[in-house]
Design a protein around this motif. Structure first.
Motif, PDB file in Angstrom:
ATOM      1  N   GLU A  11       0.719  -1.029  -0.031  1.00 36.45           N
ATOM      2  CA  GLU A  11      -0.134   0.021   0.083  1.00 36.45           C
ATOM      3  C   GLU A  11       0.659   1.414   0.088  1.00 36.45           C
ATOM      4  O   GLU A  11       0.539   2.193  -0.591  1.00 36.45           O
ATOM      5  CB  GLU A  11      -1.035  -0.157   1.229  1.00 36.45           C
ATOM      6  N   THR A  15       0.553   3.978  -3.101  1.00 36.98           N
ATOM      7  CA  THR A  15       0.387   5.400  -2.339  1.00 36.98           C
ATOM      8  C   THR A  15       1.531   6.638  -3.140  1.00 36.98           C
ATOM      9  O   THR A  15       1.159   7.439  -3.464  1.00 36.98           O
ATOM     10  CB  THR A  15       0.324   5.467  -1.017  1.00 36.98           C
ATOM     11  N   LYS A  19       0.966   9.387  -5.629  1.00 34.55           N
ATOM     12  CA  LYS A  19       1.247  10.866  -5.348  1.00 34.55           C
ATOM     13  C   LYS A  19       2.152  11.404  -6.559  1.00 34.55           C
ATOM     14  O   LYS A  19       1.811  12.454  -7.244  1.00 34.55           O
ATOM     15  CB  LYS A  19       1.685  11.065  -4.103  1.00 34.55           C
ATOM     16  N   TYR A  24      -3.423  10.604  -6.909  1.00 35.10           N
ATOM     17  CA  TYR A  24      -3.791  10.159  -5.423  1.00 35.10           C
ATOM     18  C   TYR A  24      -5.004  10.872  -4.837  1.00 35.10           C
ATOM     19  O   TYR A  24      -5.738  10.071  -4.078  1.00 35.10           O
ATOM     20  CB  TYR A  24      -2.548  10.534  -4.485  1.00 35.10           C
ATOM     21  N   ASP A  25      -5.310  11.895  -5.386  1.00 34.04           N
ATOM     22  CA  ASP A  25      -6.434  12.640  -4.875  1.00 34.04           C
ATOM     23  C   ASP A  25      -7.915  11.751  -5.206  1.00 34.04           C
ATOM     24  O   ASP A  25      -8.739  11.623  -4.499  1.00 34.04           O
ATOM     25  CB  ASP A  25      -6.794  13.963  -5.197  1.00 34.04           C
ATOM     26  N   VAL A  27      -7.958   8.514  -5.564  1.00 33.20           N
ATOM     27  CA  VAL A  27      -7.774   7.202  -4.682  1.00 33.20           C
ATOM     28  C   VAL A  27      -8.298   7.581  -3.147  1.00 33.20           C
ATOM     29  O   VAL A  27      -9.011   6.961  -2.982  1.00 33.20           O
ATOM     30  CB  VAL A  27      -6.241   6.763  -4.717  1.00 33.20           C
ATOM     31  N   GLU A  28      -7.989   8.812  -2.822  1.00 35.91           N
ATOM     32  CA  GLU A  28      -8.482   9.245  -1.427  1.00 35.91           C
ATOM     33  C   GLU A  28     -10.158   9.354  -1.441  1.00 35.91           C
ATOM     34  O   GLU A  28     -10.542   8.660  -0.447  1.00 35.91           O
ATOM     35  CB  GLU A  28      -7.740  10.616  -1.112  1.00 35.91           C
ATOM     36  N   LYS A  29     -10.363  10.053  -2.605  1.00 33.57           N
ATOM     37  CA  LYS A  29     -11.817  10.184  -2.585  1.00 33.57           C
ATOM     38  C   LYS A  29     -12.769   8.914  -2.872  1.00 33.57           C
ATOM     39  O   LYS A  29     -13.768   8.701  -2.523  1.00 33.57           O
ATOM     40  CB  LYS A  29     -12.186  11.296  -3.642  1.00 33.57           C
ATOM     41  N   TRP A  32      -9.015   2.690  -4.866  1.00 33.13           N
ATOM     42  CA  TRP A  32      -8.109   2.167  -5.982  1.00 33.13           C
ATOM     43  C   TRP A  32      -9.043   1.639  -7.237  1.00 33.13           C
ATOM     44  O   TRP A  32      -8.464   1.909  -8.174  1.00 33.13           O
ATOM     45  CB  TRP A  32      -7.334   1.232  -5.371  1.00 33.13           C
TER      46      TRP A  32
END
Length: 60
Positions: A11, A15, A19, A24-25, A27-29, A32
């Protein structure tokens, strides 16, 4: 019967690559599963480049 696939990349590595590659934004929201196939391919390509570089350094 459902099988859970075990990922090859950690992970932390995923990550860091997300980034570096600028998604990555997403992925965060959304997780994956929401990244584009192109982004996933670029992530794998970059991971291979890093692994090859590390292997060539260890061969010295």
């Amino acid at each position: 019967m459902s099988r859970k696939r075990r990922g090859i990349m950690s992970e932390q590595l995923k990550t860091e690559l997300a980034k570096e590659l600028g998604f990555y934004d997403t992925v965060e929201k959304e997780g994956w599963g929401s990244i584009k196939a192109k982004d996933a391919g670029n992530m794998v390509k970059r991971a291979i480049e890093l692994a090859e570089r590390a292997a060539s350094k260890s061969d010295l």
